[in-house]
Design an enzyme around this catalytic site. Structure first.
Site, mmCIF file in Angstrom:
data_model
loop_
_atom_site.group_PDB
_atom_site.id
_atom_site.type_symbol
_atom_site.label_atom_id
_atom_site.label_comp_id
_atom_site.label_asym_id
_atom_site.label_seq_id
_atom_site.Cartn_x
_atom_site.Cartn_y
_atom_site.Cartn_z
ATOM 1 N N PRO A 104 12.859 4.232 0.668
ATOM 2 C CG PRO A 104 13.135 3.626 -1.568
ATOM 3 C CD PRO A 104 13.584 3.413 -0.023
ATOM 4 C CB CYS A 225 7.147 0.930 -7.032
ATOM 5 S SG CYS A 225 5.743 1.908 -6.708
ATOM 6 N N GLY A 359 8.904 -5.966 6.498
ATOM 7 C CA GLY A 359 8.453 -6.710 7.906
ATOM 8 C C GLY A 359 9.265 -6.243 9.055
ATOM 9 N N GLY A 382 10.971 1.310 6.485
ATOM 10 C CA GLY A 382 10.280 2.623 5.845
ATOM 11 C C GLY A 382 9.049 3.089 6.674
ATOM 12 N NE ARG A 383 4.777 2.795 3.650
ATOM 13 C CZ ARG A 383 4.298 3.601 2.847
ATOM 14 N NH1 ARG A 383 3.492 4.608 3.375
ATOM 15 N NH2 ARG A 383 4.357 3.441 1.375
#
Length: 456
Positions: A104, A225, A359, A382-383
């Protein structure tokens, strides 16, 4: 500019840069695209009319009327595609889809980017952006108040009442696409720290599910978060790591709010810096007792799971630094990764499932983690997905050994190249513009495909 024109413009520029990456045959579809442009140029860009509808407050009986609510396409499509309905079936689908998850990410994993990912992978578990529970409850309350005003006016005018509240704003955060391939395995992540509000938010999600606007596989509580707006002023997200009892109460509220129909999972960190004197410093952190840190993590897992509701955890293998004004980017880079903590959880709690986050940014990296810890349930990325989604186009075959069963289930063929991804994404864009105001959503739809040609 129509949706096809946006895609067509991007496509032409990219094909020149790629030196006709998809082959000469790729141009055979361009006349058809031009024809589509001419056809779509006649479309209006106004918001299509919808049947407004409304439920009464949770404690009241819901009135129904014969008016068909807008956009029942998702509900019909999911039924035709074999939608999973019971909790056990949802749990089974969740368990079979955790090997690779889309993490997310705020302002990234909206329904448009999730559709891009689904075009590339039929098996990846999709996570939404975090949606604040209080925002859901607030919007629902406002929509019901508006409905009551409209029905008072309708009664005075002698016209039929409207029976369901307008969910157009809620659909911005909770809605899913209605074009094949549907989202399939997908998780709605919620954020909040008030059990009553969380229960109300999940009840709203189930109302939208009943009306055909979404069909999530599970719910997830954000306990990871570290953003100051969330963990600081909001007092939720990673701040919840320091209050596992409250996390248990929140997940219980989510379970009760959904009527027990959806599995509830938790995304967390391995801890916070709350026990560090004078705030976080890398030097001080490296000198701390790793066993004590792991022991605190175990206490968190055990307390959260003690209600018998949560058995699935996604663990970002870093602590969250809350004592300083670290940005989310700092919290993804400065605290060191401790994969061993997650691997030990896997071995110590075989009755639970754990996914590793942090990572890992390639398919080969994900495979390496499974080789290192064969009982690991999944890897969450994610990224890297957001930066270069095409690099994960082989995820189904590499991680699942999939030969196309996922696509066959929904009756579609996975795109073979990025040209076909754009063409299929265009169908999603057209459907979205038919349902929503194109002026408002085009920038979100365009952003979702901007990274498709990363590095070219």
């Amino acid at each position: 500019m129509t949706s096809h024109l946006l895609l067509f413009s991007v496509l032409l520029g990219v094909m020149l840069t790629l030196h006709i990456m998809t082959g000469v045959a790729g141009f055979s579809c361009l006349p058809q695209a031009r024809h589509s442009l001419r056809r779509c140029a006649t479309k209006t860009s106004t918001l299509s009319p919808k049947a407004t509808s409304v439920h009464l407050p949770f404690s009241d009986a819901t009135r129904r009327c014969t008016t068909v609510s807008a956009s029942s396409a998702l509900k019909a499509s999911t039924e035709n595609a074999g939608s999973f309905s019971t909790r056990d079936e949802k749990a089974k689908l969740l368990g079979s889809s955790t090997k690779l998850s889309l993490a997310p990410m705020m302002e990234y994993t909206d329904r448009h980017f999730r559709h891009v990912v689904r075009l590339l992978s039929s098996r990846t578990l999709l996570y939404t952006e975090m949606v604040a529970a209080n925002a859901i409850v607030h919007e629902r309350k406002g929509a019901i108040a508006k409905l009551r005003e409209e029905n008072i006016a309708a009664a005075e005018a002698g016209t039929p009442p409207i029976c369901e509240y307008d969910v157009s704003y809620l659909r911005r955060f909770l809605g899913q696409g209605a074009v094949v391939p549907l989202e399939g395995p997908s998780v709605l992540q919620l954020g909040g720290s008030d059990p009553d509000v969380m229960a109300g938010a999940t009840k709203t999600v189930m109302e939208l599910t009943d009306r055909g606007y979404c069909d999530y596989t599970a719910l997830n509580l954000n306990c990871g978060c570290p953003s100051p707006k969330v963990a600081g002023k909001g007092c939720f997200g990673a701040a919840l790591m320091d209050d596992p009892k409250l996390v248990r109460e929140l997940t219980t509220a989510m379970h009760d709010g959904s009527g027990g129909k959806l599995p509830v999972t938790v995304k967390c960190r391995i801890g916070t810096d709350s026990d560090m004197e004078n705030g976080f410093t890398l030097k001080q952190y490296t000198e701390l007792d790793a066993e004590k840190e792991y022991s605190e993590l175990c206490k968190f897992i055990e307390e959260v799971a003690s209600a018998g509701i949560v058995t699935d955890f996604q663990v970002h293998a870093r602590i969250a630094v809350l004592s300083k004004s670290f940005s989310p980017a700092d919290n993804r880079k400065v605290p060191p990764l401790k994969y061993d903590h997650v691997r030990r959880l896997v071995q110590q709690y075989p009755e639970f499932t754990f996914s590793l986050n942090g990572g890992v940014d390639t398919l080969s990296g994900a495979k390496a983690e499974f080789e290192e810890c064969p009982d690991l349930a999944g890897v969450m990325i994610g990224r890297a997905w957001a930066a270069n989604p095409w690099s994960f186009a082989c995820a189904d075959s590499v991680l699942y050994g999939d030969t196309g069963e996922g696509e066959a289930l929904q009756g579609y063929t996975k795109p073979r190249n990025r040209l076909e991804v754009l063409q299929d994404y265009g169908k999603h864009v057209d459907a979205e513009e038919d349902e929503h105001d194109p002026v408002r959503i085009r920038r979100f739809m365009t952003k979702a495909i901007c990274s498709l040609f990363a590095g070219e």
